[in-house]
Structure formats: C-alpha cells, structure tokens
Scaffold this active site. Sequence first.
Site, PDB file in Angstrom:
ATOM      1  CD  GLU A 133      -3.035  -1.136   2.191  1.00 25.82           C
ATOM      2  OE1 GLU A 133      -2.511  -0.550   3.352  1.00 25.82           O
ATOM      3  OE2 GLU A 133      -3.880  -1.889   2.023  1.00 25.82           O
ATOM      4  CD  GLU A 191      -4.058  -6.024   3.003  1.00 29.05           C
ATOM      5  OE1 GLU A 191      -4.716  -5.546   3.955  1.00 29.05           O
ATOM      6  OE2 GLU A 191      -3.067  -5.791   2.439  1.00 29.05           O
TER       7      GLU A 191
HETATM    8  C1  GLA Z   1      -4.082  -2.530   5.093  1.00 35.98           C
HETATM    9  C2  GLA Z   1      -2.730  -3.170   5.364  1.00 35.98           C
HETATM   10  C3  GLA Z   1      -2.789  -4.432   6.106  1.00 35.98           C
HETATM   11  C4  GLA Z   1      -3.499  -3.941   7.563  1.00 35.98           C
HETATM   12  C5  GLA Z   1      -5.072  -3.667   7.146  1.00 35.98           C
HETATM   13  C6  GLA Z   1      -5.953  -3.679   8.198  1.00 35.98           C
HETATM   14  O1  GLA Z   1      -4.800  -3.283   3.994  1.00 35.98           O
HETATM   15  O2  GLA Z   1      -2.152  -3.635   4.046  1.00 35.98           O
HETATM   16  O3  GLA Z   1      -1.373  -4.594   6.592  1.00 35.98           O
HETATM   17  O4  GLA Z   1      -2.920  -3.096   8.063  1.00 35.98           O
HETATM   18  O5  GLA Z   1      -5.076  -2.577   6.079  1.00 35.98           O
HETATM   19  O6  GLA Z   1      -7.121  -3.237   7.657  1.00 35.98           O
END
Ligand code: GLA
Length: 673
Positions: free
Chosen positions: A150, A305
């Site tokens: 991210e 995710e």
């Molecule tokens: C993001 C991050 C993860 C985690 C999630 C929590 O997607 O990539 O490492 O912190 O958020 O919602």
Amino acid sequence: MKKFILSGLYFGGDYTPEHFPRAVMDEDMRLMKQAGVNLATVNVFSWVQLQPNEEAWTFDWLDEVMNTLAENGVGADLGTATASTPAWMAKTYPEILPIDDKGLPYHHGSRQTFNPNSPVYREKSAILVRKLAERYRNHPALCMWHVNNELSQLLNYDYSDITIRKFRAWCQARFGTCEAMNRTWGLHFWGNNIHDWDELMPPMRTAHQVNTSLLLDWKRFTNECYMEVARAEIEILREVTPNVPVTTNFLYEFKNLDYFAWADMLDFISVSSFPDPKVTNHPGEAALSHDMMRGLKDQPFVLLEQAPSQVNWRLANVNKKPGVMRLWSHQGMAHGSDGFLFFQWRASVHGSEKFHSAMVPHIGEDSRVFREMTAFGRELPHLREIVGSDVRADIAMVLDYNTWWTVEFTPGPTALLSYLDNLKAYHYALFEQNLTVDVVPVDRDLSRYKVVIAPLLYMIKPGFKESIERFTASGGVFVTTFFSGVVNEFDEVFHGGYPGPLSELLGVKVEEFEAMKPYVQNRVVVGDDLPGLSGDYDATLWCDILQLHGATPLATFGEDYFKGSPAVTMNEFGKGRAYYIATLPTKDFLKPFLKQLCAEQGVRPVLETPEGVEAVVRSRDGTDYLFVLNHNYEPVEVTLPPGWHFDLLTQIRVEGVVALGPVQTLILKENPT
Ligand code: GLA
C-alpha cells in the site's frame, strides 16, 4: 494491451506464522485445508526478521514457511518486505527517515516510515529484493510477488533535503529555465517567482496558500518517486523471476497516487477493499471502487485484502453480518475480481491490529467467521471457470487523478466539493438500475462505448478534446457537468471561459458560477424535453449560469436571479449528442435522465430487479455469467431472463421467478449447453 489471466481462483489471507509459536503453523495448515485456502500473503513486514543487522541474513524461518505452504498445497503471495524498515537502518542511516512539512523528522517505529528518495533505502531494498528473488525463484510455493505494501498510504510526502534537491532537478528537467516555470505555474502571483533553482521550495509550511500549479506538480513528482520505489523492485523481480507475476496492493477510494500511471508496471491490479459494513453503506461504493480497479488495466483484478468481519481503525468498527463477507466477495467477482484474499488469516495477539478481524479469530475454528470462510471456500471450485472473463459495459465514466487532486486543493469556489462524491452521484444512479460502467482514464480509446460520462472534468489534457469529439461525432452520447473544461494540465485557466476546449462540443459557455451553502438549494425545472422527467428537482452544491452557443436547453433553474437560465443542455454534434449539467442534481433526476440517455443508445439494464438487488454480467467466448446480488437484509424475488440457467453455487438449473434470501447471491451460467 495483452490481458493477463491468473492461473487460479485464489483464496486466502495475510499470514504471519513468525508471530506465533511453531506448533501453530501445523494447526494453520489443518485449518487452511479445511477452508480450501490456496494462497497466503507472507513476508510483508518482515525485513528485520530476515536481516536483524546489516551483516546478518536469517532466511531459515521463511524457508520453513514457504516449504510448509508448498507441502500443504498453498501458494505464496510473497511480500518483498520493504514496507517496514529495520531499526538498525534508522540508527545507522538516519537519512532513511522522512521529514515532514515543518522540517521535523519522523522516527523509527510502526511501518512505512521511510524516505522514498533515500539512496540508502533504495540500495538496501534492492539487496533484499534480489536475495529474496534469487532464493525463492524456483520455489514451488511462489505464485506471485507482492511489492512493498500500500505504497504512500500512511506517508505520502517527504521534505528532506534529498527530496527537495530531487524536486528541483525534476522541475529543471521539466521546464528548462526558471522563467519558463515561473510563467507556466504563474509564480508572479503573490510575487513567488524564483530566479535560481535553489530558491524553489516544495509546498512546506508558509503563512498562506501555496501556488496550485506548484502543488499539482509536487504531487505528480511525489507520485513518480513512489513509482520509482516500486519499479526498482519490479525490475529486479522481472530479471530474476521473469515468469512470476508482480502486483502491489492498491487502496480503496485512494487519491494519493495516480494509479492509472502505475498500472502498466504491474501484471495485475490488486486492492485492499474495506468498505464500512454499517447497514447504511451504499453497495454502489464498493462497486465503484471495483470498477476503478478493473479499469486501471482493463482486465480482471484481485481483492487482495478484505476484512473477514470488522476492521480496527474506524471510530466504531461494525461487523460484517452473517453472509456479508460472501456477498461482498461475490460482488467483487461480479465486477472483475479473480481472487479473494483477506487481512488476515489468524488474528494477531500483539500490537495495533489484534482487534482486526481474521479468518481464524482469537477463539479459533469454532466461530461464525471461520465457519463462513470454510463454507465460502468450499464453493469456490464452482466459480473457477469465471476467472479471466470480462465485465460487459457499454458506459464509460472518466476518472482523472490530476483533476481529483486539483479540484480538492484549489481554494474556492467551494470547499464542499468532493470529486469522488460527484463520480458517485452518477455511478450510483447507474448502479441502482443495473447499468454497468467501466471507469477509464482520459486517454483511453472510447470507441467501444455508447455513453461516456465525465463528471467534473476540471482539467482537459492534450488529446481529450479530439478523442471526445471523435467519440460524439460518430454517434456517442457524452455527459459532463459544471466545473469541467476549466484548466489545462498545468492548472492554468483556459482563456475565453469554460468549458474551454469542450465549448464547441457542448455548445455552451459558463458566464458565472455560484456555490451553494449546504442548506441552500436551487431547482432543476424540466419542461417537455426530457422523456421520463417532469416537474422540478433539487439542484445542489453548484449552479453555472450558462450562455447558449448552439445547445438546446432541456431544463432550467427554478430560483434566484438566474431563474429560467439553462440547467441542463444538449448539443447535437455529428451523429451524437453532448449534454452539460450545470449543477449536481439528486438521484430522482439523475436516474431517469441517465436511463433514458442509455436507452436511446440501445444500452439496457442487465436485469430489472427489486430495489437493492444488483445484476452484473461477466462474459467470455459467448458464455455469460449473470451475478444477481441481494444487498438487502430481507428476502426478495427476482424474475430471471427467459429460459433456464445453471446456478453455479448450488449446481442446479433455475428458471422463472426465484427467491433470494437476505444478502444471498445467484451466479448463473447463461446459455448453458
Ligand atoms: C491494510 C494493510 C494491512 C492491514 C490492513 C488492516 O490493508 O495492508 O497490513 O493493516 O490494512 O485493515
């Protein structure tokens, strides 16, 4: 563009066995098998576990994880581990720490706390990534690379000397001379001209607003810096493992980066998708995000995710009610996702995310969430054949990240302006009628579409005028709105009035505009010229006072000194039509308005469904997959298209009127043979 198709329908989650006693990994393998998990995202934040000090490398634990996954038939989405720098690095090389806009340093701790332009960070990352790639290049578990994590989510600017010098060089390469930059950015305003590159400052703390053209180029520059971070990793991975696909997880509703610029670097797009599961959430919100992700490469993407239930970072974190995880995953697939990964596999017991939901919650397998995951996983083999198919859309919505940035940092005409909310207004009006939309950048070939909608297209970049005129002249319908065609790519206002280069196409000019206070509204008054609409509707946020230069008024404003002036216009252009909407109308106007425009272009809803029930089609080689998603918490009845259909989830034939339970889905193979 060659389409990349994943080799499977992936299901799994972020996996950190190194945070638990060794015996837990055996338990994990048993549970993964039970749930049908076939992919685990590993090693995302584990740099220090691999390199506890500058000289030592400790891969044995990751070898064991990779081997265990492979032995159990689970693939790895292998993180490059560059998202969290080790403590020793900050201690030995403080230059890797970013500086904020007040000139203050960040400190080690947490994650993503690195200066993207630090040569030390770049050098150490390259060493790490090469070692990983060389070590695991032939490992049977390796399915894909997960670059960093991210990028730019938590920290998206750095004001260190390293970065400032680089920005100056970037501007020098872009403009050649200070004079050219002064002129292009308009730095004479408030006497901000510079005469030496050393005088150029990024937008740091000053007494009042910073030049908006400078802000825009600073943002473009920063976007490129983060792209360089990703590209440096990708080049190593492609060199060492040319056949392993590369991705990095993008974010939901995220504007820090220009994702269209990133898309070409990656084999496939993946996204962290965390809509709020509160009951009032509009299901179009996720649909728009998915359409954005699919649009980046015009190919399927992966939900890398999702939350199995609640997150831990909202004010109050609502659970996904029973069935919602499955429904939202199916919705993702309907819009082009070819995988379902969750953050996280097993709930952590330490740190900030211990109350973030997981596929295996703290209580373990005897839990609603794990049971739902297992049931979901068991159905997935039936959906495997959908992987790689396309989402069918005749409507394109234009998204431009540079516009998104500038309309929101430009002071005035209204601080209430949200680019995304304007896109949502149009997208939701289509979504609620099962009219499917592709989200496209300004430079995409538009010829395959029948309707193109570009809300709030503030910035007109070179080439767009020609492309949209060509599209319209050859029979397309184009819709745009207020605050479009205002500036060029340097944020300089077009001379001679808005919508600038689009004036001829639209047949209007904006003489004045007015932003409305939240509690003030105007009215859109419709005469006989808009089929399906009559009477008057709310006009919110903004009113343009238009001059007609060839366009026909279809509706007028109902109040204020400009009562009777055009609120909606249409201009015939070649074989097509161009519409201008001079305000933000509410849904009761937009829905019938857009439906009618689409119908005239032969674009019909995928299916007529009860309220809250979404229908989308994916297709490949003449086979259609019809997704019918009941977003309601009540049962509904849906009338299917004529003929019989094969229900992939239940593996039975269905036809006619079918009952769909609360938050349930039908995924139907059409024209089965
Ligand atoms: C993001 C991050 C993860 C985690 C999630 C929590 O997607 O990539 O490492 O912190 O958020 O919602």
